[in-house]
Design an enzyme around this catalytic site. Structure first.
Site, PDB file in Angstrom:
ATOM      1  N   SER A  71       0.786  -1.233   0.000  1.00  0.00           N
ATOM      2  CA  SER A  71       0.000   0.000   0.000  1.00  0.00           C
ATOM      3  C   SER A  71       0.814   1.277   0.000  1.00  0.00           C
ATOM      4  CB  SER A  71      -0.911   0.013   1.217  1.00  0.00           C
ATOM      5  OG  SER A  71      -0.134   0.051   2.389  1.00  0.00           O
TER       6      SER A  71
ATOM      7  N   LYS B 256     -11.584  -0.921   1.871  1.00  0.00           N
ATOM      8  CA  LYS B 256     -10.965  -0.292   0.694  1.00  0.00           C
ATOM      9  C   LYS B 256     -11.928  -0.457  -0.499  1.00  0.00           C
ATOM     10  CE  LYS B 256      -6.754  -1.097   3.174  1.00  0.00           C
ATOM     11  NZ  LYS B 256      -6.947   0.041   4.074  1.00  0.00           N
TER      12      LYS B 256
ATOM     13  N   HIS C 128      -5.371  -4.523  -0.317  1.00  0.00           N
ATOM     14  CA  HIS C 128      -5.397  -3.462  -1.339  1.00  0.00           C
ATOM     15  C   HIS C 128      -5.635  -3.990  -2.741  1.00  0.00           C
ATOM     16  CE1 HIS C 128      -4.140  -0.074   1.223  1.00  0.00           C
ATOM     17  NE2 HIS C 128      -3.658  -1.049   1.969  1.00  0.00           N
TER      18      HIS C 128
HETATM   19  N1  PMP Z   1      -3.778  -5.257   5.872  1.00  0.00           N
HETATM   20  C1  PMP Z   1      -3.263  -4.297   5.102  1.00  0.00           C
HETATM   21  C2  PMP Z   1      -2.216  -4.656   4.096  1.00  0.00           C
HETATM   22  C3  PMP Z   1      -3.697  -2.978   5.227  1.00  0.00           C
HETATM   23  O1  PMP Z   1      -3.166  -2.013   4.471  1.00  0.00           O
HETATM   24  C4  PMP Z   1      -4.703  -2.673   6.187  1.00  0.00           C
HETATM   25  C5  PMP Z   1      -5.255  -1.278   6.379  1.00  0.00           C
HETATM   26  N2  PMP Z   1      -4.562  -0.246   5.916  1.00  0.00           N
HETATM   27  C6  PMP Z   1      -5.198  -3.702   6.970  1.00  0.00           C
HETATM   28  C7  PMP Z   1      -4.718  -4.983   6.790  1.00  0.00           C
HETATM   29  C8  PMP Z   1      -6.222  -3.426   8.033  1.00  0.00           C
HETATM   30  O2  PMP Z   1      -7.462  -3.200   7.486  1.00  0.00           O
HETATM   31  P1  PMP Z   1      -8.618  -2.427   8.302  1.00  0.00           P
HETATM   32  O3  PMP Z   1      -8.523  -0.997   7.937  1.00  0.00           O
HETATM   33  O4  PMP Z   1      -9.878  -3.054   7.835  1.00  0.00           O
HETATM   34  O5  PMP Z   1      -8.374  -2.681   9.738  1.00  0.00           O
END
Ligand code: PMP
Length: 404
Positions: A185, A244, A213
């Protein structure tokens, strides 16, 4: 314990951001106008840092689904599924995920963070071996830490380094867990999943991919980088988020091992927290169906990616990776990043400011995330704002030539 010392450290971080007038945590979206626009500090601003990849959050269908669920099932579940029971909508969404990935088991969690914590805390324990990509998300690191397993990192996206680490484990490599993500990300690069999975399998290790993502964005049916790499039938566990592409809040894990369902009896992040609210579940369910039935969303997203990418490349920006829905512009220092971020905001463009220690490799990044909801006019305005910030900052090709 010195609480005052800890507070002083945190205040130092806050002040460092504040000194550069660049504290993203203090940005307030006073009014949301659409999936891609908001009022910030009284100014109409294009949102290019949201992870709203398919731009679904304001579509009538998703809003109706969430509103209907609110009226039919109430505002909250007020308890965990283990203690208080499931709503039929939780069960139906799990079935939809299992169908979508064509696997026998799916579990949903209250956030994506908890999905990773829930899988890892339920699956591995002291004495088990876990090898994760060095750029893994905090939730993966935290899950490993709390699980008590022995965990090691391999060099980011480096299959040879993974092989070396597995070899070093000797007999313990068999049954180890290898973890990677699909799309990363921050830099916007994708993992060489076919190679990594082949190495894991060569040693008899399990393979887990976080597709937070990449759901809805990669693969013929939007199942992620795993699908694009042609290894859906080999991956042991896929985790992801509703926050997302699905435009909601929650997380999931799917597996080709039906026994995943047994985690319901031993995964603390699943057991000891309230289940997702009906509105969140309904919105995620609606959006997952949209991924299945509306491939044009993905096509529009990629057309937007190409337009932003070529626009920024044309300015001579140094882009962190090949085109992906995350287009990250590298800059040479934290200060430079903060200054440009402020200028973009003043021009009505919101992107993500990513600086150490939150960034991988000590990079300072202006991270743009594209949405199917962006219009070409908005993308051109984003590029123009970068151009303006570049010109006034001498942020030019001499320092920012080409891509890595
Ligand atoms: N895994 C990854 C790779 C993420 O980028 C994120 C959130 N940025 C998450 C898990 C966690 O997701 P959530 O926002 O639903 O807690």
């Amino acid at each position: 314990m010195s609480i005052s010392k800890r507070f002083a450290e945190l205040a130092h971080i806050r002040d460092a951001l504040g000194a550069a007038h660049a504290d993203p945590s203090r940005v307030v979206m006073e009014e949301l106008l659409s999936a891609t626009e908001a009022m910030i500090a009284g100014k109409r601003t294009i949102l290019a840092g949201t992870n709203n990849y398919l731009g679904l959050t304001f579509e009538k269908g998703i809003l109706d689904a969430a509103c209907d669920a609110l009226h039919e099932q109430g505002s909250g579940t007020t308890g965990s599924r283990m203690a208080n029971g499931s709503f039929s909508s939780h069960v139906a969404l799990e079935q939809e995920f299992a169908d979508f990935y064509d696997v026998p088991a799916a579990m949903i969690f209250s956030t994506g963070y908890q999905a990773n914590l829930g899988l890892l805390m339920g699956l591995v324990r002291s004495g088990d071996k876990v090898i994760l990509d060095a750029h893994s998300h905090a939730s993966i690191y935290d899950g490993c830490r709390i699980s008590g397993a022995d965990f090691f990192t391999f060099r980011h996206n480096d299959a040879e380094d993974l092989r070396k680490r597995l070899r070093r484990l000797g007999a313990d490599a068999e049954g180890a867990l290898v973890i990677t993500e699909g799309l990363y990300s921050m830099l916007g690069d994708i993992a060489p999943l076919a190679e990594l999975c082949a190495v894991a399998k060569e040693f008899g290790a399990y393979f887990m991919v976080d597709e937070a993502h990449s759901l809805g964005v990669y693969g013929e049916h939007g199942r992620g980088v795993t699908e694009a790499a042609g290894i859906l039938d080999q991956v042991d566990f896929i985790t992801g988020t509703f926050s997302k592409s699905l435009g909601s809040l929650g997380g999931y894990c799917v597996s080709r091992h039906e026994e995943l369902n047994l985690l319901r009896y031993g995964s603390r992040p699943y057991i000891f927290t309230a289940s997702s609210s009906p509105a969140n579940i309904a919105a995620a369910h609606w959006a997952l169906k949209a991924i299945r039935n509306r491939p044009e969303l993905k096509e529009k997203l990629w057309a937007n990616v190409e337009r932003l990418y070529s626009g920024l490349e044309g300015l001579g920006c140094k882009l962190a990776s090949p085109p992906s829905p995350v287009v990250a512009v590298r800059v040479e220092s934290h200060d430079e990043a903060a200054r440009i971020w402020n200028e973009l905001l003043a021009s009505g463009v919101y992107v993500n400011l990513v600086v150490p220690p939150a960034s991988p490799d000590g990079a300072s990044l202006l991270r743009c995330s594209m949405s199917a909801g962006h219009s070409f006019e908005q993308i051109d305005a984003i590029v123009a704002a970068f151009a303006e910030a570049n010109a006034s900052a001498a942020f030019v090709a001499a320092r920012c030539g080409g891509q890595d």
